[in-house]
Design an enzyme around this catalytic site. Structure first.
Site, short mmCIF file in Angstrom:
data_model
loop_
_atom_site.label_atom_id
_atom_site.label_comp_id
_atom_site.label_asym_id
_atom_site.label_seq_id
_atom_site.Cartn_x
_atom_site.Cartn_y
_atom_site.Cartn_z
N GLY A 104 0.82 -1.20 0.00
CA GLY A 104 0.00 0.00 0.00
C GLY A 104 0.86 1.25 0.00
N GLY B 21 -0.59 4.70 -1.04
CA GLY B 21 -1.70 5.25 -0.28
C GLY B 21 -1.25 6.31 0.72
CB SER C 261 -2.46 -3.49 16.22
OG SER C 261 -3.22 -2.62 17.04
CG MET D 279 -0.39 0.39 13.31
SD MET D 279 -0.17 -1.28 13.98
CE MET D 279 1.56 -1.17 14.50
CG HIS E 24 -12.14 6.59 10.80
ND1 HIS E 24 -12.78 5.97 11.84
CD2 HIS E 24 -10.82 6.43 11.02
CE1 HIS E 24 -11.89 5.43 12.67
NE2 HIS E 24 -10.68 5.70 12.19
CG HIS E 25 -10.64 9.14 5.73
ND1 HIS E 25 -10.85 8.32 4.63
CD2 HIS E 25 -9.75 8.48 6.51
CE1 HIS E 25 -10.10 7.24 4.74
NE2 HIS E 25 -9.43 7.30 5.87
CE LYS F 191 -11.69 2.93 9.37
NZ LYS F 191 -10.39 2.36 8.92
N GLY G 38 -11.60 -0.76 12.59
CA GLY G 38 -10.88 -1.78 13.33
C GLY G 38 -10.58 -1.34 14.75
#
Length: 244
Positions: free
Chosen positions: A8, A11, A107, A110, A140-141, A144, A150
């Site tokens: 990724g 990104g 996770s 992070m 969130h934006h 997403k 998560g």
């Protein structure tokens, strides 16, 4: 410097990992993305074409890339940080199988701040007891993909069994349920609030991400942890223990 390979890489988080690598003693030597591009480091669109060496893989991509990641790991046996969210049960089983042969850090978030938020919420739950209703609101934006986040699930799982969690509630709540509400809009990096609602008082614990750099910092700390670890499946709790 230690060498990192990024899934990724084109990104938002991939670019942040590239920009901040030197701050944590790393050099990004390559990456994989659905849109390969030229530049300072090689970017691949097929794991079979990857012909460079590295010390750790960091993944901020999409669950659909798990199969290519596992195919690569079967060849290189490199420690891997999985920071992607939204895996289904079958994919989680594949991750657990992978961790039998290589160190895997997974996770839902992070951030060390989220680790502290989780610890505080567990303490609050123990003190306040079952008479308080628990609700989590995550923001969130607007790009997403997964819902709920998560991180919201990570926090919810620390407080309640999965079968007692209600996502985007419709109707009255039952005693013992934990509600999760998702908001998507603009460029919000990530906000999470855990509310404990009693008859006479309300307790809230919240975390707000101001920059994606905090996730990069956590990913590189996890990478450091993995490089000296035996094969196994690790998470932020394991990292926090070493920091303490």
């Amino acid at each position: 410097m230690k060498k990192a390979f990024i899934f990724g890489i084109n990104g938002r988080m991939g670019q942040m990992l590239c920009a901040s690598a030197g701050d944590y003693g790393y050099k990004v030597v390559g990456g994989m993305d659905k849109t390969p591009s030229g530049g300072i480091v090689p970017v691949f669109d097929d794991v079979n074409k990857i012909d460079i060496s590295f010390d750790v893989i960091i993944d901020f991509s999409n669950p659909y890339l798990l199969s290519p990641i596992i195919a690569l790991e079967q060849r290189v046996k490199t420690p891997i940080v999985l920071a992607t969210t939204g895996y289904n049960d079958s994919e989680m089983m594949s991750i657990r199988m992978l961790s039998k042969s290589v160190p895997v850090f997974k996770s839902g978030n992070m951030s060390l701040g989220i680790a502290a938020t989780k610890a505080a919420a567990i303490t609050a739950k123990a003190i306040l007891g079952d008479s308080f209703d628990v609700e989590i609101v995550e923001k969130h934006h607007n790009q997403k993909l997964d819902n709920p986040s998560g991180t919201a699930l990570l926090l919810a799982d620390a407080l309640s069994p999965r079968d007692s969690q209600i996502v985007n509630r419709d109707g009255k709540r039952k005693h013992g349920e934990l509600g999760i509400t998702s908001v998507r809009g603009g460029g919000v990096v990530g906000e999470h609030e855990i509310g404990f609602y009693g008859e006479d008082e309300i307790v809230t614990i919240s975390h707000s991400a101001r920059s994606r750099k905090l996730f990069a910092a956590g990913a590189y700390k996890a990478a450091d942890f993995l490089i000296s670890s035996k094969p196994g499946l690790y998470d932020m709790d394991d990292l926090v223990k070493t920091l303490l």
